[in-house]
Design an enzyme around this catalytic site. Sequence first.
Site, PDB file in Angstrom:
ATOM      1  N   ARG A 131      11.971  -5.795   5.272  1.00  0.00           N
ATOM      2  CA  ARG A 131      12.010  -4.365   5.598  1.00  0.00           C
ATOM      3  C   ARG A 131      12.544  -4.165   7.022  1.00  0.00           C
ATOM      4  O   ARG A 131      13.258  -3.210   7.289  1.00  0.00           O
ATOM      5  CB  ARG A 131      10.618  -3.744   5.455  1.00  0.00           C
ATOM      6  CG  ARG A 131      10.633  -2.254   5.726  1.00  0.00           C
ATOM      7  CD  ARG A 131       9.356  -1.556   5.352  1.00  0.00           C
ATOM      8  NE  ARG A 131       8.213  -2.067   6.095  1.00  0.00           N
ATOM      9  CZ  ARG A 131       6.966  -1.702   5.881  1.00  0.00           C
ATOM     10  NH1 ARG A 131       6.688  -0.844   4.932  1.00  0.00           N
ATOM     11  NH2 ARG A 131       5.983  -2.205   6.608  1.00  0.00           N
ATOM     12  N   ARG A 186      11.400   0.407  11.790  1.00  0.00           N
ATOM     13  CA  ARG A 186      10.049   0.101  12.267  1.00  0.00           C
ATOM     14  C   ARG A 186      10.040  -1.059  13.249  1.00  0.00           C
ATOM     15  O   ARG A 186      10.386  -2.182  12.904  1.00  0.00           O
ATOM     16  CB  ARG A 186       9.136  -0.174  11.069  1.00  0.00           C
ATOM     17  CG  ARG A 186       8.659   1.119  10.444  1.00  0.00           C
ATOM     18  CD  ARG A 186       7.702   0.882   9.331  1.00  0.00           C
ATOM     19  NE  ARG A 186       6.523   0.137   9.746  1.00  0.00           N
ATOM     20  CZ  ARG A 186       5.424   0.060   9.025  1.00  0.00           C
ATOM     21  NH1 ARG A 186       5.361   0.708   7.880  1.00  0.00           N
ATOM     22  NH2 ARG A 186       4.399  -0.640   9.437  1.00  0.00           N
ATOM     23  N   LYS A 241       0.830  -1.211   0.000  1.00  0.00           N
ATOM     24  CA  LYS A 241       0.000   0.000   0.000  1.00  0.00           C
ATOM     25  C   LYS A 241       0.865   1.262   0.000  1.00  0.00           C
ATOM     26  O   LYS A 241       0.666   2.151  -0.825  1.00  0.00           O
ATOM     27  CB  LYS A 241      -0.927   0.015   1.229  1.00  0.00           C
ATOM     28  CG  LYS A 241      -1.855  -1.184   1.326  1.00  0.00           C
ATOM     29  CD  LYS A 241      -2.814  -1.071   2.497  1.00  0.00           C
ATOM     30  CE  LYS A 241      -2.147  -1.060   3.841  1.00  0.00           C
ATOM     31  NZ  LYS A 241      -1.573  -2.361   4.269  1.00  0.00           N
ATOM     32  N   ARG A 295      -9.599   0.697   8.561  1.00  0.00           N
ATOM     33  CA  ARG A 295      -9.137  -0.641   8.934  1.00  0.00           C
ATOM     34  C   ARG A 295     -10.179  -1.405   9.733  1.00  0.00           C
ATOM     35  O   ARG A 295      -9.937  -2.543  10.123  1.00  0.00           O
ATOM     36  CB  ARG A 295      -7.878  -0.508   9.775  1.00  0.00           C
ATOM     37  CG  ARG A 295      -6.589  -0.800   8.987  1.00  0.00           C
ATOM     38  CD  ARG A 295      -5.425  -0.646   9.938  1.00  0.00           C
ATOM     39  NE  ARG A 295      -4.234  -1.324   9.554  1.00  0.00           N
ATOM     40  CZ  ARG A 295      -3.226  -0.766   8.886  1.00  0.00           C
ATOM     41  NH1 ARG A 295      -3.318   0.462   8.454  1.00  0.00           N
ATOM     42  NH2 ARG A 295      -2.152  -1.469   8.638  1.00  0.00           N
ATOM     43  N   ARG A 298      -0.147  -8.621  13.407  1.00  0.00           N
ATOM     44  CA  ARG A 298      -0.707  -7.642  12.449  1.00  0.00           C
ATOM     45  C   ARG A 298      -1.590  -8.348  11.415  1.00  0.00           C
ATOM     46  O   ARG A 298      -2.656  -7.847  11.045  1.00  0.00           O
ATOM     47  CB  ARG A 298       0.427  -6.892  11.752  1.00  0.00           C
ATOM     48  CG  ARG A 298       1.115  -5.901  12.677  1.00  0.00           C
ATOM     49  CD  ARG A 298       2.484  -5.518  12.181  1.00  0.00           C
ATOM     50  NE  ARG A 298       2.448  -4.761  10.940  1.00  0.00           N
ATOM     51  CZ  ARG A 298       3.533  -4.502  10.215  1.00  0.00           C
ATOM     52  NH1 ARG A 298       4.719  -4.932  10.605  1.00  0.00           N
ATOM     53  NH2 ARG A 298       3.426  -3.809   9.114  1.00  0.00           N
TER      54      ARG A 298
HETATM   55  P1  B4P Z   1       3.824  -1.904   2.246  1.00  0.00           P
HETATM   56  O1  B4P Z   1       2.719  -2.838   2.077  1.00  0.00           O
HETATM   57  O2  B4P Z   1       3.887  -0.741   1.325  1.00  0.00           O
HETATM   58  O3  B4P Z   1       3.723  -1.666   3.776  1.00  0.00           O
HETATM   59  P2  B4P Z   1       2.791  -0.651   4.568  1.00  0.00           P
HETATM   60  O4  B4P Z   1       2.037   0.280   3.705  1.00  0.00           O
HETATM   61  O5  B4P Z   1       3.732  -0.018   5.483  1.00  0.00           O
HETATM   62  O6  B4P Z   1       1.704  -1.543   5.270  1.00  0.00           O
HETATM   63  P3  B4P Z   1       1.342  -1.729   6.783  1.00  0.00           P
HETATM   64  O7  B4P Z   1      -0.070  -2.154   6.747  1.00  0.00           O
HETATM   65  O8  B4P Z   1       2.301  -2.680   7.374  1.00  0.00           O
HETATM   66  O9  B4P Z   1       1.634  -0.391   7.581  1.00  0.00           O
HETATM   67  P4  B4P Z   1       0.783   0.826   8.146  1.00  0.00           P
HETATM   68  O10 B4P Z   1       1.764   1.922   8.217  1.00  0.00           O
HETATM   69  O11 B4P Z   1      -0.474   1.075   7.388  1.00  0.00           O
HETATM   70  O12 B4P Z   1       5.293  -2.540   2.043  1.00  0.00           O
HETATM   71  C1  B4P Z   1       5.857  -3.556   2.824  1.00  0.00           C
HETATM   72  C2  B4P Z   1       7.214  -3.967   2.243  1.00  0.00           C
HETATM   73  O13 B4P Z   1       7.020  -4.689   1.028  1.00  0.00           O
HETATM   74  C3  B4P Z   1       8.149  -2.806   1.893  1.00  0.00           C
HETATM   75  O14 B4P Z   1       9.434  -3.108   2.357  1.00  0.00           O
HETATM   76  C4  B4P Z   1       8.130  -2.743   0.357  1.00  0.00           C
HETATM   77  O15 B4P Z   1       9.359  -2.308  -0.178  1.00  0.00           O
HETATM   78  C5  B4P Z   1       7.865  -4.198  -0.004  1.00  0.00           C
HETATM   79  N1  B4P Z   1       7.147  -4.341  -1.274  1.00  0.00           N
HETATM   80  C6  B4P Z   1       6.100  -3.586  -1.684  1.00  0.00           C
HETATM   81  N2  B4P Z   1       5.681  -4.011  -2.901  1.00  0.00           N
HETATM   82  C7  B4P Z   1       6.469  -5.075  -3.248  1.00  0.00           C
HETATM   83  C8  B4P Z   1       6.513  -5.946  -4.394  1.00  0.00           C
HETATM   84  N3  B4P Z   1       5.678  -5.819  -5.423  1.00  0.00           N
HETATM   85  N4  B4P Z   1       7.432  -6.928  -4.400  1.00  0.00           N
HETATM   86  C9  B4P Z   1       8.311  -7.076  -3.380  1.00  0.00           C
HETATM   87  N5  B4P Z   1       8.321  -6.269  -2.274  1.00  0.00           N
HETATM   88  C10 B4P Z   1       7.400  -5.268  -2.201  1.00  0.00           C
HETATM   89  O16 B4P Z   1       0.333   0.373   9.623  1.00  0.00           O
HETATM   90  C11 B4P Z   1       1.237   0.179  10.688  1.00  0.00           C
HETATM   91  C12 B4P Z   1       0.494   0.105  12.018  1.00  0.00           C
HETATM   92  O17 B4P Z   1      -0.166   1.371  12.307  1.00  0.00           O
HETATM   93  C13 B4P Z   1      -0.653  -0.907  12.139  1.00  0.00           C
HETATM   94  O18 B4P Z   1      -0.186  -2.212  12.467  1.00  0.00           O
HETATM   95  C14 B4P Z   1      -1.505  -0.272  13.279  1.00  0.00           C
HETATM   96  O19 B4P Z   1      -0.955  -0.534  14.539  1.00  0.00           O
HETATM   97  C15 B4P Z   1      -1.406   1.209  13.026  1.00  0.00           C
HETATM   98  N6  B4P Z   1      -2.495   1.737  12.172  1.00  0.00           N
HETATM   99  C16 B4P Z   1      -2.332   2.335  10.962  1.00  0.00           C
HETATM  100  N7  B4P Z   1      -3.524   2.714  10.459  1.00  0.00           N
HETATM  101  C17 B4P Z   1      -4.466   2.335  11.371  1.00  0.00           C
HETATM  102  C18 B4P Z   1      -5.893   2.425  11.416  1.00  0.00           C
HETATM  103  N8  B4P Z   1      -6.581   2.980  10.403  1.00  0.00           N
HETATM  104  N9  B4P Z   1      -6.551   1.934  12.490  1.00  0.00           N
HETATM  105  C19 B4P Z   1      -5.862   1.381  13.506  1.00  0.00           C
HETATM  106  N10 B4P Z   1      -4.513   1.253  13.546  1.00  0.00           N
HETATM  107  C20 B4P Z   1      -3.812   1.732  12.482  1.00  0.00           C
END
Ligand code: B4P
Length: 193
Positions: free
Chosen positions: A128, A134, A14, A89, A146
């Site tokens: 990552r 992180r 994402k 979420r 998660r």
């Molecule tokens: P991403 O999938 O881009 O990771 P993310 O956006 O950070 O997702 P996540 O859900 O973990 O985090 P968020 O900040 O929303 O990439 C992951 C990895 O994959 C990267 O290293 C990337 O380089 C790699 N990658 C991507 N595409 C690829 C491909 N095609 N091939 C190979 N590798 C690839 O949430 C973090 C925390 O915040 C949650 O756990 C929660 O505690 C809190 N939170 C956030 N929003 C919330 C909400 N609305 N409600 C409640 N809690 C919330």
Amino acid sequence: MFNLILFGPPGSGKGTQSEKLIAKYGLKHLSTGDLLRSEISGQTPLGMAVKSLMAEGKLVPDEIVIEMIDTALDNNPQVNGFLFDGFPRTTSQAEALDKLLAQKGTSIAVVLALQVGKEELIKRLLNRGRTSERSDDVNEEVIASRINEYEKKTAAVADHYKKYGKVEYVKGEGSIDEIFEMLCEKIDAKKIA
Ligand code: B4P
């Protein structure tokens, strides 16, 4: 206004795809994960309240993220549209978002749902964790928590938007550019329709 939700499990790409999509479509990026991490690094009272929950891989309470999004919408009155990343979420967050957007005379145009297998998710996040600061990427137990939160509470958000025919699925495995192309096709089809 053209508002979209980029949806999918943790590690589905994402954040990665959001960067490319906002550059192409001129949307305002709202990532609740980024907003929460910036509260933590700024050591604000909100950041201190959510720090341990995030480190354990738990969702932050709905009221906190809804309030953050409400403020962010008010602070950005003149945009082409919003890209919501990592929000909503839970079904309650989705209902709150629909209400907030309706008050502004707009709505969600499309929910793009990235589909990635569990093994690949774990591999990406651990990967990552080796290079990022992180705390929620460092061990498999937190990553499993998660993914569990996603399955228990977040997957239902797609059902909420399916009722309105707004969900488009995209395979989230393959190269970043290939996935980006598929997402753009779905967006362009909605823009023309
Ligand atoms: P991403 O999938 O881009 O990771 P993310 O956006 O950070 O997702 P996540 O859900 O973990 O985090 P968020 O900040 O929303 O990439 C992951 C990895 O994959 C990267 O290293 C990337 O380089 C790699 N990658 C991507 N595409 C690829 C491909 N095609 N091939 C190979 N590798 C690839 O949430 C973090 C925390 O915040 C949650 O756990 C929660 O505690 C809190 N939170 C956030 N929003 C919330 C909400 N609305 N409600 C409640 N809690 C919330």
